[in-house]
Motif scaffolding. Sequence first.
Motif, PDB file in Angstrom:
ATOM      1  N   THR A 218     -99.991  28.385  47.608  1.00 17.92           N
ATOM      2  CA  THR A 218     -99.272  27.950  48.814  1.00 17.92           C
ATOM      3  C   THR A 218     -99.379  28.994  49.922  1.00 17.92           C
ATOM      4  N   ILE A 219     -99.275  30.267  49.561  1.00 19.66           N
ATOM      5  CA  ILE A 219     -99.427  31.331  50.566  1.00 19.66           C
ATOM      6  C   ILE A 219    -100.831  31.309  51.157  1.00 19.66           C
ATOM      7  N   GLU A 220    -101.835  31.138  50.295  1.00 18.18           N
ATOM      8  CA  GLU A 220    -103.216  31.080  50.784  1.00 18.18           C
ATOM      9  C   GLU A 220    -103.424  29.884  51.705  1.00 18.18           C
TER      10      GLU A 220
ATOM     11  N   MET B 241    -102.472  21.263  45.300  1.00 17.49           N
ATOM     12  CA  MET B 241    -102.316  20.204  44.301  1.00 17.49           C
ATOM     13  C   MET B 241    -103.674  19.695  43.821  1.00 17.49           C
ATOM     14  N   THR B 242    -104.648  19.655  44.728  1.00 18.92           N
ATOM     15  CA  THR B 242    -105.999  19.260  44.337  1.00 18.92           C
ATOM     16  C   THR B 242    -106.626  20.309  43.429  1.00 18.92           C
TER      17      THR B 242
ATOM     18  N   SER C 264     -96.284  23.316  43.182  1.00 18.76           N
ATOM     19  CA  SER C 264     -97.096  23.344  44.409  1.00 18.76           C
ATOM     20  C   SER C 264     -96.662  22.260  45.387  1.00 18.76           C
ATOM     21  N   ALA C 265     -96.372  21.059  44.862  1.00 19.34           N
ATOM     22  CA  ALA C 265     -95.920  19.966  45.729  1.00 19.34           C
ATOM     23  C   ALA C 265     -94.586  20.315  46.392  1.00 19.34           C
ATOM     24  N   LEU C 266     -93.669  20.883  45.616  1.00 21.10           N
ATOM     25  CA  LEU C 266     -92.351  21.247  46.164  1.00 21.10           C
ATOM     26  C   LEU C 266     -92.486  22.357  47.209  1.00 21.10           C
TER      27      LEU C 266
ATOM     28  N   PHE D 144     -98.367  22.968  29.223  1.00 18.76           N
ATOM     29  CA  PHE D 144     -97.409  23.029  30.323  1.00 18.76           C
ATOM     30  C   PHE D 144     -98.032  23.532  31.625  1.00 18.76           C
ATOM     31  N   LYS D 145     -99.352  23.523  31.692  1.00 18.67           N
ATOM     32  CA  LYS D 145    -100.028  23.989  32.902  1.00 18.67           C
ATOM     33  C   LYS D 145     -99.742  23.088  34.099  1.00 18.67           C
ATOM     34  N   ASN D 146     -99.356  21.830  33.821  1.00 24.64           N
ATOM     35  CA  ASN D 146     -99.137  20.884  34.911  1.00 24.64           C
ATOM     36  C   ASN D 146     -97.840  21.131  35.669  1.00 24.64           C
ATOM     37  N   ILE D 147     -97.106  22.148  35.256  1.00 27.24           N
ATOM     38  CA  ILE D 147     -95.980  22.598  36.083  1.00 27.24           C
ATOM     39  C   ILE D 147     -96.492  23.014  37.456  1.00 27.24           C
TER      40      ILE D 147
END
Length: 383
Positions: A185-187, A267-268, A121-123, A113-116
């Motif tokens: 996202t913060i970074e 995401m990358t 991140s996209a959202l 489930f790591k792909n959560i």
Amino acid sequence: MQILNQWHIFFEYYKGYFIFCFLIFLSQFLSGLIPLLIFKFKNCKKTKKKKINGFKLIHGKDKIKQVDSLYKILLLLSFASYFNLIGTIVRRKYFSQMNEELPVRGLFIEHRFKNIQIEASALLSYLTLKIKIYKHQRFSLITISIILLLIMIIDIIDDYKNLPINIKYFLLSAFSNIARSFLDTIEKYLFDFNFLRPCSILLYEGLTGTVLIPMLLLIDNDSYQDFKEIKVEKNNIFLIFLFIGFVIINAFKNLYRVLTIQYYSSMTRALAESILDPFVLFYYLFLPEMDNKEKKEGNLNDFIYFFLIIFFLVIIAFCSLVYNDFIVLYCFGMEKNTYIEIKKRSYSNLNNAILDENDSDSDEDNNDDNNAQLIKELTPKYY
């Protein structure tokens, strides 16, 4: 024999979470401190020239103006450090050590489930950084969501007796991955809008974790037990070498993570892990525990179960490559906003502009030649 014993001790420590959490944050602190000191040292050695060839040089300010105030930047760094700290503790405590209440197949629940991360991140990037989500990316995110749901259904069918335990660890895994998405996202925001250096962020986050982790000894009995089990061994040079090697490797990993986020996106960064997940599953498939431990959890055949999960993880990895434009799907218009097609269109437009300019220049040259010929014919001959 002594070296094998040291390896055994190292991996016994690796099952605990307090020691390695401390080493992870220490390596993060060093991966920020050492490049920062090198940068400052090189900066001090540079002397600004006041004149060149007799002309006085005007030097601008070195600092780029930041969007946010210092207080907001420190607040964001504090949030990033919190998500970094809590995510690391959850991963080390609940997923790295061999927890007896989990069935064997639950040992790799985090990798399933790591792909959560890529979903969250996209959202978050869409809501906070205003990064657009195009058609091929929406297709990838929807497919990944469906696959994650199918994996959950397979887990329920395979091990419905331990459903409460599996739900508990799924929620912990989701929390850990969402925390990492918030961190990334913060970074990314601090990089793009406030132009912070990667080493400065690593320094702050590593220092926060290094200071706060020892406080676990006061509030968490597991960390105290982990600390109490440290053994002082004779001739433990190889063991010290292993710990130093872990710190160095983790420091490079931290640098890779923040540089990937700075130059690309969160995401990358998540893509690198989703590609590795099928291989990690192969590793768990051939673990000695799979043969030696009592198989009390499986309603599905091992081969069928692992084949389905690996197949789904490969699809997720493929979709992650599509999302990040490493693979382009030339169907249903999904190629339109990919990096490769945008680059092709820019080159095509540039070539057309150059050709149009050359055509106009050639017309002007022809007119000039005609005018020159006419003038030559009208000019009287003196010789």
